[in-house]
Scaffold this motif. Structure first.
Motif, mmCIF file in Angstrom:
data_model
loop_
_atom_site.group_PDB
_atom_site.id
_atom_site.type_symbol
_atom_site.label_atom_id
_atom_site.label_comp_id
_atom_site.label_asym_id
_atom_site.label_seq_id
_atom_site.Cartn_x
_atom_site.Cartn_y
_atom_site.Cartn_z
ATOM 1 N N GLU A 76 0.895 -1.232 0.000
ATOM 2 C CA GLU A 76 -0.103 0.257 0.042
ATOM 3 C C GLU A 76 0.274 1.596 0.294
ATOM 4 N N LEU A 77 2.140 1.358 0.633
ATOM 5 C CA LEU A 77 2.476 2.510 0.839
ATOM 6 C C LEU A 77 4.103 2.587 -0.309
ATOM 7 N N THR A 78 5.121 3.925 0.067
ATOM 8 C CA THR A 78 5.610 3.766 -1.097
ATOM 9 C C THR A 78 6.797 4.199 0.017
ATOM 10 N N ARG A 79 8.436 4.477 -0.718
ATOM 11 C CA ARG A 79 9.334 5.382 0.165
ATOM 12 C C ARG A 79 9.205 6.183 0.338
ATOM 13 N N ALA A 80 9.642 7.378 0.959
ATOM 14 C CA ALA A 80 10.187 8.322 0.661
ATOM 15 C C ALA A 80 11.499 9.215 0.798
ATOM 16 N N ASN A 81 11.008 9.618 -0.756
ATOM 17 C CA ASN A 81 12.471 9.211 -1.277
ATOM 18 C C ASN A 81 13.430 11.164 -0.753
ATOM 19 N N SER A 82 12.727 11.779 0.088
ATOM 20 C CA SER A 82 13.581 12.848 0.381
ATOM 21 C C SER A 82 12.528 13.589 1.764
ATOM 22 N N PHE A 83 13.177 14.180 2.319
ATOM 23 C CA PHE A 83 12.649 14.850 3.453
ATOM 24 C C PHE A 83 11.311 15.769 3.648
ATOM 25 N N PHE A 84 11.183 15.956 2.304
ATOM 26 C CA PHE A 84 10.178 17.016 1.957
ATOM 27 C C PHE A 84 9.418 16.169 1.336
#
Length: 326
Positions: A76-84
């Motif tokens: 269901e989720l994806t990785r955050a590729n940034s702090f923003f």
């Protein structure tokens, strides 16, 4: 109405007669007021060996994020590729001319890759043992002077590599336990210290911990969080005990500018410095808010992609809809 934060329930717990009858609805709300990651794994850089970039990068490569997404969150989720992540303030590619001008005064103390390589997260097949990632981690630890003796990772003077994750929430175990299993393959001894919230806050303030999970949400645009989260003058919310002149300068540059373009560039430059120093590891990206509700409400005729969704304050009770539900 219920806000569902657990992917397991979202995927498997609502196959009930009320939903099949159309009375119970699963919906998503999109909102642009928050970006970043739901969680970040933070290393205490004020404590050895986490003050060593090679060690932090090695610990980063030992995390099989794709396995966690597949097994713990049903894809269901994806990785955050940034702090923003999910906003215009996230860095990508190589720094542009304005970002480079902000970074240049700090070139000597920054990883060279900040200027020469786009940052990217490694991808795995999600089987649970990322051999390539563990080999990269092992190589980085070897460069930092670590070796394996009788199955235990030890430092140059023979002391075992031990890491303790500080937490006050049992929910953290779902993320940390699989990661600890990967660390054990490297010979690193990992444990979770579960304490009450008050003790947790006290130890965080005193920087008395190795690593911890923290919330990673950032407002859009980022504002008040920048100094307490990342500036060396902060103690209570500075989860990595950051004391980096480049980070301090970029935080001040962002907060002191009066032009949007300059603010965006400062945030992107800050993002690059945080990522390439592996101070913290952004995990899953913040996504839509998942809601489950009885279909007895009226809703305003507004676009789904609202800056702040008109929910639940903008909804009202609809007697005609409610009469359908038995």
């Amino acid at each position: 109405m219920w806000t569902e934060t657990d992917s397991r329930h979202w995927l498997a717990s609502y196959d009930v007669p009320a939903r099949r009858a159309g009375w119970l609805v699963l919906g998503r709300l999109r909102s642009g007021d928050l970006s970043g990651a739901r969680y970040r794994l933070a290393m205490n850089t004020g404590r050895k060996p986490f003050d060593d970039l090679r060690v932090r990068e090695a610990l980063f490569h030992a995390l099989d994020f794709e396995w966690q997404i597949r097994v713990l969150h049903g894809g269901e989720l994806t990785r955050a590729n940034s702090f923003f992540a999910g906003s215009m303030f996230a860095s990508s590619g190589l720094p542009d001319e304005t970002e480079t001008a902000l970074l240049e005064p700090h070139r000597a103390r920054l990883p060279a890759r900040v200027f020469t390589h786009p940052f990217s997260f490694p991808s795995t097949n999600g089987v649970g043992v990322d051999r390539d990632g563990l080999l990269r981690a092992q190589a980085l630890l070897a460069k930092a002077g670590y070796r394996v003796v009788d199955g235990i990772m030890v430092d140059p003077v023979g002391e075992p590599f031990v890491i303790e994750f500080l937490s006050f929430s049992r929910a953290d175990e779902r993320i940390l336990l699989p990661y600890m299993s990967s660390l054990s393959i490297l010979g690193i001894q990992a444990d979770i210290r579960m304490i009450d919230r008050t003790s947790y806050q006290s130890r965080m303030r005193d920087a008395d911990y190795d690593a911890t999970l923290v919330g990673g949400g950032m407002q859009v645009p980022p504002s008040w969080e920048l100094r307490p989260f990342f500036h060396s003058s902060s103690t209570r919310l500075n989860a990595s005990s950051l004391n980096d002149p480049a980070v301090d300068a970029l935080v001040e540059a962002a907060l002191n500018t009066t032009h949007l373009d300059q603010f965006v560039s400062a945030c992107r430059a800050l993002d690059r410095v945080l990522l390439w120093n592996y101070y913290q590891f952004p995990l899953d990206a913040r996504g839509d808010t998942r809601i489950v509700y009885w279909d007895k409400f009226g809703r305003p005729d507004l676009p789904e992609e609202m800056y702040i969704a008109p929910f639940p304050d903008g909804w009202w009770f609809n007697e005609e809809k409610a009469a359908r539900i038995r």
